[in-house]
Design a protein around this motif. Structure first.
Motif, PDB file in Angstrom:
ATOM      1  N   ALA A 272      96.722 149.422 -19.185  1.00 17.76           N
ATOM      2  CA  ALA A 272      97.683 148.461 -18.622  1.00 17.76           C
ATOM      3  C   ALA A 272      97.489 147.086 -19.260  1.00 17.76           C
ATOM      4  CB  ALA A 272      97.501 148.370 -17.107  1.00 17.76           C
ATOM      5  N   GLN A 273      96.244 146.719 -19.502  1.00 19.46           N
ATOM      6  CA  GLN A 273      95.973 145.439 -20.153  1.00 19.46           C
ATOM      7  C   GLN A 273      96.480 145.425 -21.597  1.00 19.46           C
ATOM      8  OE1 GLN A 273      91.923 143.794 -19.507  1.00 19.46           O
ATOM      9  NE2 GLN A 273      91.635 145.479 -18.068  1.00 19.46           N
ATOM     10  N   ILE A 274      96.353 146.567 -22.254  1.00 14.72           N
ATOM     11  CA  ILE A 274      96.828 146.667 -23.630  1.00 14.72           C
ATOM     12  C   ILE A 274      98.354 146.569 -23.686  1.00 14.72           C
ATOM     13  CG2 ILE A 274      97.030 148.239 -25.592  1.00 14.72           C
ATOM     14  CD1 ILE A 274      94.206 149.226 -24.922  1.00 14.72           C
ATOM     15  N   VAL A 275      99.005 147.212 -22.728  1.00 13.86           N
ATOM     16  CA  VAL A 275     100.466 147.132 -22.657  1.00 13.86           C
ATOM     17  C   VAL A 275     100.906 145.679 -22.449  1.00 13.86           C
ATOM     18  CG1 VAL A 275     102.483 147.765 -21.283  1.00 13.86           C
ATOM     19  CG2 VAL A 275     100.774 149.492 -21.840  1.00 13.86           C
ATOM     20  N   ALA A 276     100.135 144.941 -21.646  1.00 15.73           N
ATOM     21  CA  ALA A 276     100.481 143.545 -21.374  1.00 15.73           C
ATOM     22  C   ALA A 276     100.420 142.682 -22.625  1.00 15.73           C
ATOM     23  CB  ALA A 276      99.546 142.978 -20.303  1.00 15.73           C
ATOM     24  N   LEU A 277      99.612 143.110 -23.604  1.00 16.26           N
ATOM     25  CA  LEU A 277      99.507 142.348 -24.846  1.00 16.26           C
ATOM     26  C   LEU A 277     100.831 142.335 -25.602  1.00 16.26           C
ATOM     27  CD1 LEU A 277      96.035 143.556 -26.194  1.00 16.26           C
ATOM     28  CD2 LEU A 277      96.557 141.372 -25.081  1.00 16.26           C
ATOM     29  N   LYS A 278     101.645 143.339 -25.354  1.00 12.29           N
ATOM     30  CA  LYS A 278     102.938 143.430 -26.030  1.00 12.29           C
ATOM     31  C   LYS A 278     103.817 142.214 -25.736  1.00 12.29           C
ATOM     32  CE  LYS A 278     107.227 146.076 -25.742  1.00 12.29           C
ATOM     33  NZ  LYS A 278     107.928 147.158 -25.032  1.00 12.29           N
ATOM     34  N   LYS A 279     103.654 141.653 -24.552  1.00 10.66           N
ATOM     35  CA  LYS A 279     104.483 140.527 -24.133  1.00 10.66           C
ATOM     36  C   LYS A 279     104.048 139.202 -24.779  1.00 10.66           C
ATOM     37  CE  LYS A 279     105.264 142.744 -19.654  1.00 10.66           C
ATOM     38  NZ  LYS A 279     105.136 142.613 -18.179  1.00 10.66           N
ATOM     39  N   ARG A 280     102.915 139.246 -25.448  1.00  8.21           N
ATOM     40  CA  ARG A 280     102.410 138.034 -26.079  1.00  8.21           C
ATOM     41  C   ARG A 280     102.634 138.099 -27.588  1.00  8.21           C
ATOM     42  NH1 ARG A 280      96.339 137.581 -24.055  1.00  8.21           N
ATOM     43  NH2 ARG A 280      96.532 135.634 -25.266  1.00  8.21           N
ATOM     44  N   GLU A 281     102.941 136.985 -28.168  1.00  9.66           N
ATOM     45  CA  GLU A 281     103.181 136.930 -29.609  1.00  9.66           C
ATOM     46  C   GLU A 281     101.850 136.684 -30.318  1.00  9.66           C
ATOM     47  OE1 GLU A 281     106.124 134.042 -30.461  1.00  9.66           O
ATOM     48  OE2 GLU A 281     107.719 135.074 -29.344  1.00  9.66           O
ATOM     49  N   LEU A 282     101.218 137.782 -30.676  1.00  8.52           N
ATOM     50  CA  LEU A 282      99.904 137.701 -31.303  1.00  8.52           C
ATOM     51  C   LEU A 282      99.969 138.252 -32.722  1.00  8.52           C
ATOM     52  CD1 LEU A 282      97.725 139.078 -28.359  1.00  8.52           C
ATOM     53  CD2 LEU A 282      98.070 136.684 -28.962  1.00  8.52           C
ATOM     54  N   GLY A 283      99.172 137.666 -33.591  1.00  6.98           N
ATOM     55  CA  GLY A 283      99.067 138.196 -34.944  1.00  6.98           C
ATOM     56  C   GLY A 283      98.288 139.497 -34.922  1.00  6.98           C
ATOM     57  N   GLN A 284      98.341 140.214 -36.039  1.00 12.94           N
ATOM     58  CA  GLN A 284      97.705 141.522 -36.089  1.00 12.94           C
ATOM     59  C   GLN A 284      96.203 141.449 -35.843  1.00 12.94           C
ATOM     60  OE1 GLN A 284      98.451 143.666 -39.679  1.00 12.94           O
ATOM     61  NE2 GLN A 284      97.532 145.554 -38.924  1.00 12.94           N
ATOM     62  N   GLU A 285      95.534 140.494 -36.479  1.00 15.53           N
ATOM     63  CA  GLU A 285      94.092 140.384 -36.303  1.00 15.53           C
ATOM     64  C   GLU A 285      93.723 139.979 -34.885  1.00 15.53           C
ATOM     65  OE1 GLU A 285      91.661 141.320 -38.262  1.00 15.53           O
ATOM     66  OE2 GLU A 285      93.267 142.089 -39.554  1.00 15.53           O
ATOM     67  N   GLU A 286      94.498 139.043 -34.303  1.00 19.93           N
ATOM     68  CA  GLU A 286      94.224 138.630 -32.930  1.00 19.93           C
ATOM     69  C   GLU A 286      94.478 139.774 -31.968  1.00 19.93           C
ATOM     70  OE1 GLU A 286      93.105 136.347 -29.696  1.00 19.93           O
ATOM     71  OE2 GLU A 286      92.783 136.087 -31.851  1.00 19.93           O
ATOM     72  N   LEU A 287      95.538 140.542 -32.241  1.00 21.49           N
ATOM     73  CA  LEU A 287      95.851 141.696 -31.395  1.00 21.49           C
ATOM     74  C   LEU A 287      94.730 142.718 -31.458  1.00 21.49           C
ATOM     75  CD1 LEU A 287      97.864 143.198 -29.588  1.00 21.49           C
ATOM     76  CD2 LEU A 287      98.939 144.101 -31.668  1.00 21.49           C
ATOM     77  N   ARG A 288      94.247 142.939 -32.659  1.00 26.08           N
ATOM     78  CA  ARG A 288      93.142 143.891 -32.834  1.00 26.08           C
ATOM     79  C   ARG A 288      91.905 143.411 -32.074  1.00 26.08           C
ATOM     80  NH1 ARG A 288      91.976 147.841 -36.523  1.00 26.08           N
ATOM     81  NH2 ARG A 288      93.915 147.386 -37.643  1.00 26.08           N
ATOM     82  N   LYS A 289      91.622 142.132 -32.145  1.00 29.15           N
ATOM     83  CA  LYS A 289      90.460 141.574 -31.455  1.00 29.15           C
ATOM     84  C   LYS A 289      90.599 141.714 -29.941  1.00 29.15           C
ATOM     85  CE  LYS A 289      87.803 137.300 -30.906  1.00 29.15           C
ATOM     86  NZ  LYS A 289      87.906 137.304 -29.433  1.00 29.15           N
TER      87      LYS A 289
END
Length: 226
Positions: free
Chosen positions: A28-45
């Protein structure tokens, strides 16, 4: 052994539920990341951080499940050896056959209802060989249906202590540990999660991969040199 097996199975089911809840929360936390505009490296982190926090929470839970599964396997071996001994009248096959035939001859003269009494006594004494013979003799009687209610209640009462039932529970304890492996393995499918976020979804139903695929990446495996 029966009580201990029931307790282990209950604890194993409870820990699997804890693992499932923790991983569902992580997803659920990972799904929530979709709503944020994050770069690939930040998303991976961010995904790695979620994974590591979840692993820390589950480390001891998984360890307990592994230990229970190992104990269950040992109990399976002991039970198998015990059954081989208890289900025979004698170790020698010739002697066993003679004693079995003699016991069946004795049972022929016992009234059908009285067989249930003898069966109960044999089970209480842990005499599986005689109990099996008595139950077989009862089931072959023409008038056994007259005592159907009594025999059904008796057999149902003793069902949980049936060695076959205990063996099934021991196997289930091991199976639950394997299910936990599969669920935890999904935490380390970082590349899959990245691709799913890019495509707009996280597929919860994909938790079916072999637990051995990425097991070498588990933090506690690395520390132990596995």
């Amino acid at each position: 052994m029966q009580r201990k097996v029931l307790e282990i199975e209950r604890d194993q089911k409870a820990d699997l539920a804890r693992i499932d809840k923790a991983i569902t929360n992580a997803d659920a936390q990972i799904v929530a990341l979709k709503k944020r505009e994050l770069g690939q490296e930040e998303l991976r982190k961010q995904i790695a951080d979620i994974r590591d926090r979840t692993v820390l929470v589950l480390r001891d839970v998984r360890k307990n499940m592994t230990e229970r599964a190992a104990a269950a396997k040992t109990m399976q071996e002991l039970l198998t050896r015990s059954l081989r001994q208890r289900s025979r009248f004698a170790q020698d096959s010739v002697t066993d056959a003679k004693l079995r035939a003699s016991f069946f001859a004795t049972l022929e003269g016992i009234p059908t209802f009285a067989l249930l009494v003898h069966f109960t006594e044999a089970m209480k004494a842990g005499d599986v060989a005689r109990a099996d013979c008595i139950r077989f003799e009862f089931q072959t009687r023409d008038d056994s249906h007259e005592y159907a209610a009594t025999s059904a209640a008796l057999f149902a009462k003793l069902a949980r202590s049936d060695p076959a039932n205990i063996r099934k529970r021991l196997a289930n304890i091991c199976r639950l540990a394997e299910m936990a492996d599969v669920k935890i393995t999904e935490l380390f499918r970082l590349d899959r999660r990245m691709a799913e976020l890019k495509n707009g979804n996280v597929n919860h139903s994909s938790r079916g991969a072999s637990s051995r695929e990425r097991k070498d990446e588990w933090p506690w495996c690395k520390r132990r040199g596995q």
